[in-house]
Design a protein around this motif. Structure first.
Motif, short mmCIF file in Angstrom:
data_model
loop_
_atom_site.label_atom_id
_atom_site.label_comp_id
_atom_site.label_asym_id
_atom_site.label_seq_id
_atom_site.Cartn_x
_atom_site.Cartn_y
_atom_site.Cartn_z
N SER A 59 2.79 -8.11 0.33
CA SER A 59 1.75 -7.39 0.11
C SER A 59 1.24 -7.16 1.38
CB SER A 59 0.76 -7.96 -1.03
OG SER A 59 0.36 -9.00 -0.25
N THR A 134 -13.04 -3.34 0.79
CA THR A 134 -13.14 -3.15 -0.74
C THR A 134 -13.96 -4.12 -1.26
OG1 THR A 134 -10.65 -2.81 -0.15
CG2 THR A 134 -11.20 -2.84 -2.52
N VAL A 163 -5.93 -0.76 3.88
CA VAL A 163 -5.09 -1.12 2.54
C VAL A 163 -5.64 -0.34 1.55
CG1 VAL A 163 -4.79 -2.92 0.90
CG2 VAL A 163 -4.45 -3.44 3.24
N GLN A 186 -0.24 -0.85 -3.76
CA GLN A 186 -0.91 -1.08 -4.83
C GLN A 186 -2.25 -0.33 -4.85
OE1 GLN A 186 -0.55 -3.43 -3.09
NE2 GLN A 186 -2.13 -5.06 -3.27
C1 LIG Z 1 -6.59 -5.61 -1.27
C2 LIG Z 1 -6.88 -5.77 0.15
C3 LIG Z 1 -6.04 -6.59 0.97
C4 LIG Z 1 -4.88 -7.66 0.45
O1 LIG Z 1 -3.89 -7.00 0.27
P1 LIG Z 1 -2.81 -7.53 -0.60
O2 LIG Z 1 -1.96 -6.27 -0.75
O3 LIG Z 1 -3.36 -7.89 -1.87
O4 LIG Z 1 -2.25 -8.43 0.12
C5 LIG Z 1 -6.26 -6.56 2.44
N1 LIG Z 1 -7.36 -5.65 2.74
C6 LIG Z 1 -7.99 -4.63 1.92
C7 LIG Z 1 -9.03 -4.01 2.50
C8 LIG Z 1 -7.76 -4.78 0.59
O5 LIG Z 1 -8.40 -4.27 -0.14
#
Ligand SMILES: *Cc1c(COP(=O)(O)O)cnc(C)c1O
Length: 356
Positions: A59, A134, A163, A186
């Protein structure tokens, strides 16, 4: 299927889900290599880069760690104004790096002057910046932040976590001079969880050659040896690679500019609605996310009850993150979500407010 307004994992289109059910093939095979190359070529378009893009089985947090391990020998400055920015800082600390934080209150953006001041005080090999926080719905001005790094400390590498925004907001890796840009499968890309994508600049890859203890799994120099042969050092997440192949076609068929416009229109509709109902976005104007609206719960809604009501209609939103729980709520409008879905959600919320 009814839409989920949560910031990941998000809804995945039926044909993308179905692509995962294809029979496995060896990853040392022509068919796989062609698919892997196709994916990388299209990812370059999505990243606005001519550089390589790695397709990692991990991830996004994995690639945060990869950035630290490959591009930082000792010193790194983490811009921290939310939970995911803090995670990147913690990744640096737990990997034994000398990490400093540029701390900004949650809900506020990291501004170029703040970063310039910090870089004038001390030299860093790299800075970490989260584009779209986020946890707070703040979009940091990455283009302007990168510009001050280039000006004040030109040899400092600029690492950016996108992300929850890449493909929903325009991020021009090459034009802005970013050195590492990463995203997860995702969130805005609307794939199942389990993969992440990261693009390092040429000078970042040169730097990696000088960094000790890059580890094995996330050693980008090892990945590079395999990438040039359109493959990976270890077994890739085959089912997700199939899904990515289909989803990249869908994203490019929509058109990136259309996709950005759709996300920005959904953000505006959501945020305007909230303001009209006496609920202010947490972020100030100019720094509001295009993919996840974080709204202050000014009407004191019972968020659990709201979600219970929404789930009767097959929908859900996200509560505030950490300390912001119940004080804020988050409406993610990313990936497959369309304006008509947003309108349906806001009409239901209107109904809930009236019944309060
Ligand atoms: C969700 C998120 C993460 C973590 O990502 P994973 O794919 O859950 O490891 C890192 N940075 C931001 C800005 C996110 O929204």
């Amino acid at each position: 299927m009814s839409p989920m307004f949560v910031p990941g994992p998000v809804d995945v289109a039926p044909e993308v889900l179905a692509a995962q059910a294809k029979p496995m093939i060896p990853h040392r095979s022509k068919d796989f290599e062609e698919m892997f190359r196709r994916n990388e070529e299209r990812l370059r378009t999505v990243f606005y880069t001519q550089n390589r893009v790695y397709q990692a089985t991990a991830s996004g947090s994995g690639l945060q760690e990869a950035g630290i391990r490959n591009f930082v020998q000792e010193s790194v400055l983490s811009c921290v104004n939310g939970a995911f920015a803090k995670r990147w800082y913690e990744a640096a600390v737990t990997n034994g790096k000398q990490a400093d934080q540029l701390e900004v209150p949650w809900g506020q953006a990291v501004l170029p002057d703040m970063l310039a001041d910090a870089l004038k005080k001390k030299h860093y090999e790299a800075v970490t910046i989260v584009h779209n926080e986020t946890s707070t719905g703040v979009q940091n001005p990455v283009k302007e932040l990168a510009a001050v790094v280039h000006e004040v400390s030109p040899d400092t590498l600029i690492m950016v976590d996108a992300v929850s925004s890449l493909s929903g907001a325009k991020i021009e890796m090459d034009a802005w001079g970013l050195d590492f840009l990463l995203t997860s499968s995702q969130k805005c890309l609307a794939l199942p969880p389990g993969m992440s994508f990261g693009s390092p600049s040429e000078r970042a890859m040169k730097k990696a050659e000088t960094v000790a203890n890059r580890g094995w799994y996330f050693d980008l120099l090892r990945m590079e040896k395999h990438r040039v042969k359109d493959s990976t050092p270890m077994t890739p997440a085959m089912a997700l690679v199939y899904a990515l192949d289909v989803q990249l076609d869908r994203i490019l068929a929509e058109g990136l500019e259309n996709r950005f416009a759709r996300h920005s229109a959904m953000a505006k509709r959501t945020q305007d609605w909230a303001i009209a109902h006496d609920m202010q976005p947490l972020a100030s104007e100019g720094y509001r996310s295009q993919t996840v609206s974080t709204i202050q719960n000014g009407r004191n809604m019972d968020i659990a009850a709201l979600n219970k009501f929404l789930m009767e209609h097959g929908m859900r939103i996200a509560n505030g993150y950490g300390d912001l729980k119940n004080k804020t709520f988050r409406i993610a409008h990313m990936g497959e979500i369309q304006m008509k879905d947003v309108d349906t959600l806001l009409a239901l919320m209107e109904e809930f407010l009236k019944a309060m």
